[in-house]
Design a protein around this motif. Sequence first.
Motif: not given
Length: 134
Positions: A38-42, A104
């Motif tokens: 959710r924080k973009g830290e995939d 992705r």
Amino acid sequence: GAVEIARSLGVSDLLIGLTIVAIGTSLPELASSIAAARKGEDDLAVGNIIGSNLFNTLMVVGIAATIAPMSSIEQDVLYRDMPLMGVLTLSLLVLGFRRKGDGRINRIAGCVLLAVYVLYLLSLVLKSTGNWPF
């Protein structure tokens, strides 16, 4: 407590380990992976999942086998669970490298992986209750 209830209902130790214990030990990783995604830290989410699985597979099994050698492994583990784990690991690798290697994994792929897991759990329950048609 859940393990004792399952044992009193006659559920096998293999099914308990593959469901109740696995979900219970994976919930913290799931929560931190969702928070990281959710924080973009995939990368953190994927690293957390892979690291946790490697640790559980290698370290936990290694320590357990060192303390008490595993003399017999159920045939279901060798012919159903391990091949499925290998196929899903390879599919995750393919999903990560598709589309020019951008790494992705979209929602559709995530839903497919989740559906495979739900079907796997359903097959375990149906087989353990004797309702498995195959």
